[in-house]
Motif scaffolding. Structure first.
Motif, mmCIF file in Angstrom:
data_model
loop_
_atom_site.group_PDB
_atom_site.id
_atom_site.type_symbol
_atom_site.label_atom_id
_atom_site.label_comp_id
_atom_site.label_asym_id
_atom_site.label_seq_id
_atom_site.Cartn_x
_atom_site.Cartn_y
_atom_site.Cartn_z
ATOM 1 N N THR A 150 34.948 45.575 37.810
ATOM 2 C CA THR A 150 35.480 44.548 38.710
ATOM 3 C C THR A 150 36.995 44.600 38.873
ATOM 4 O OG1 THR A 150 35.690 42.875 36.952
ATOM 5 C CG2 THR A 150 33.560 43.018 38.105
ATOM 6 N N HIS A 200 42.674 41.743 37.845
ATOM 7 C CA HIS A 200 42.985 40.518 38.570
ATOM 8 C C HIS A 200 44.400 40.622 39.134
ATOM 9 C CE1 HIS A 200 43.786 36.264 39.399
ATOM 10 N NE2 HIS A 200 42.472 36.143 39.473
ATOM 11 N N ASP A 212 46.800 38.600 39.299
ATOM 12 C CA ASP A 212 47.861 38.035 38.459
ATOM 13 C C ASP A 212 48.351 39.056 37.434
ATOM 14 O OD1 ASP A 212 47.631 35.687 39.843
ATOM 15 O OD2 ASP A 212 46.437 34.670 38.301
ATOM 16 N N SER A 221 41.792 42.587 46.400
ATOM 17 C CA SER A 221 40.832 42.325 45.330
ATOM 18 C C SER A 221 39.488 42.947 45.690
ATOM 19 C CB SER A 221 40.663 40.823 45.119
ATOM 20 O OG SER A 221 39.924 40.246 46.182
ATOM 21 N N GLY A 274 38.745 42.403 35.195
ATOM 22 C CA GLY A 274 39.638 41.327 35.591
ATOM 23 C C GLY A 274 39.108 40.326 36.587
ATOM 24 N N THR A 275 38.158 40.709 37.428
ATOM 25 C CA THR A 275 37.630 39.747 38.410
ATOM 26 C C THR A 275 36.137 39.491 38.215
ATOM 27 O OG1 THR A 275 37.017 41.326 40.180
ATOM 28 C CG2 THR A 275 39.328 40.637 40.076
ATOM 29 N N GLU A 290 34.555 36.209 39.262
ATOM 30 C CA GLU A 290 34.418 35.863 40.680
ATOM 31 C C GLU A 290 33.012 36.135 41.212
ATOM 32 O OE1 GLU A 290 37.525 37.693 42.942
ATOM 33 O OE2 GLU A 290 39.126 36.941 41.646
ATOM 34 N N ASP A 293 39.362 37.545 29.885
ATOM 35 C CA ASP A 293 38.149 38.189 30.400
ATOM 36 C C ASP A 293 37.039 38.143 29.359
ATOM 37 O OD1 ASP A 293 39.722 38.769 32.575
ATOM 38 O OD2 ASP A 293 39.982 40.887 32.067
#
Length: 267
Positions: free
Chosen positions: A59, A62, A64, A77, A106-107, A110, A145
């Motif tokens: 993923t 992120h 940030d 993203s 990191g994502t 989501e 994470d």
């Protein structure tokens, strides 16, 4: 008689979400006389879609954290790029996490409808006593994470596997180790044959093709064993997809002119 059919064949895409300039000396284990030559890195996630399943492999970083990585250019993203492809985040049924380094997890949060698939040995290592003491590895993991992953586990949304395991018909994970304690690769059945998404088991094609491990590793022998296992699982070297190599976008065609340089069609 085969227990799979056309409905179990996947379309596979490599999605580049970031890129960074680097040097050869950062990317290969041991001294290299060419250590100071430019050697760029691409950052990918991979999407596999069949008639019945949508699977995301890793993923990414992120935004940030990406902002704090020197020299990193963040393109979009993964969820945003999937949306551009017409794939909603909530339609992803499984997220395979090949390992728990920050640029692969990191994502993950989501994709709230997905079941996360991870090797038990990978989670055990990063939540156990040894990783805390090995500083050369610890910085590679995002604590937030891992905390989110553990919370998802309590909700029943994490499937921990031990070794090789099917995820859905036509797609399986295979423990190889080497780069991390529980590094896994993904084998996908496609119309072209079995594709292997090597992720960080082979960052660059040069790693596997020249038998040269990446600079960051958990086990040297494990890295060499991973190269061998990838070759066994793929239906030919042309169906091996390296994890961070910009040449993925040269070896495979773009999804469309609009996505040239960002999305490649693997099979």
């Amino acid at each position: 008689m085969s227990d799979t059919g056309p409905d179990d064949e996947f379309r596979v895409y490599a999605i580049r979400y970031a890129q960074r300039d680097g040097r050869r000396g950062q990317h290969f284990h041991g001294y290299d006389t060419r250590w100071d030559e430019p050697h760029p890195t691409a950052y990918y996630v991979w999407l596999a879609v069949s008639a019945h399943h949508t699977v995301l492999v890793d993923t990414g970083i992120h935004a940030d954290r990406a902002a704090g990585v020197e020299g990193l250019e963040y393109l979009a993203s993964p969820a945003r790029t999937l949306a551009e492809m017409g794939v909603a985040a909530e339609s992803v049924g499984h997220v395979v996490l090949t390992h728990l380094h920050y640029d692969h997890t990191g994502t993950a949060h989501e994709f709230e409808a997905a079941c996360y698939v991870l090797q038990q040995s990978e989670l055990d290592y990063w939540t156990g006593p040894w990783a805390e003491r090995i500083r050369r590895e610890r910085w590679l993991v995002g604590e937030d994470d891992v905390a989110r992953l553990r919370a998802a586990h309590k909700q029943g949304r994490v499937r921990l596997v031990d070794g090789d395991a099917p995820v859905v018909p036509g797609l399986s994970v295979h423990l190889v180790g080497g780069h991390t304690a529980g590094m896994q690769v993904v084998r996908v059945r496609t119309a072209r044959g079995h594709v292997v998404l090597a992720s960080d088991a082979s960052h660059f094609y040069e790693n596997i093709e020249d038998d040269r491990p990446f600079a960051i590793l958990h086990s040297m022998t494990g890295m060499y064993g991973a190269f061998d296992r990838i070759r066994e699982l793929a239906d030919g070297p042309h169906l091996v997809v390296a994890g961070h190599d910009p040449r993925v976008l040269d070896r495979f065609p773009p999804l469309s002119p609009r996505f040239a340089g960002r999305i490649a069609v693997i099979a």
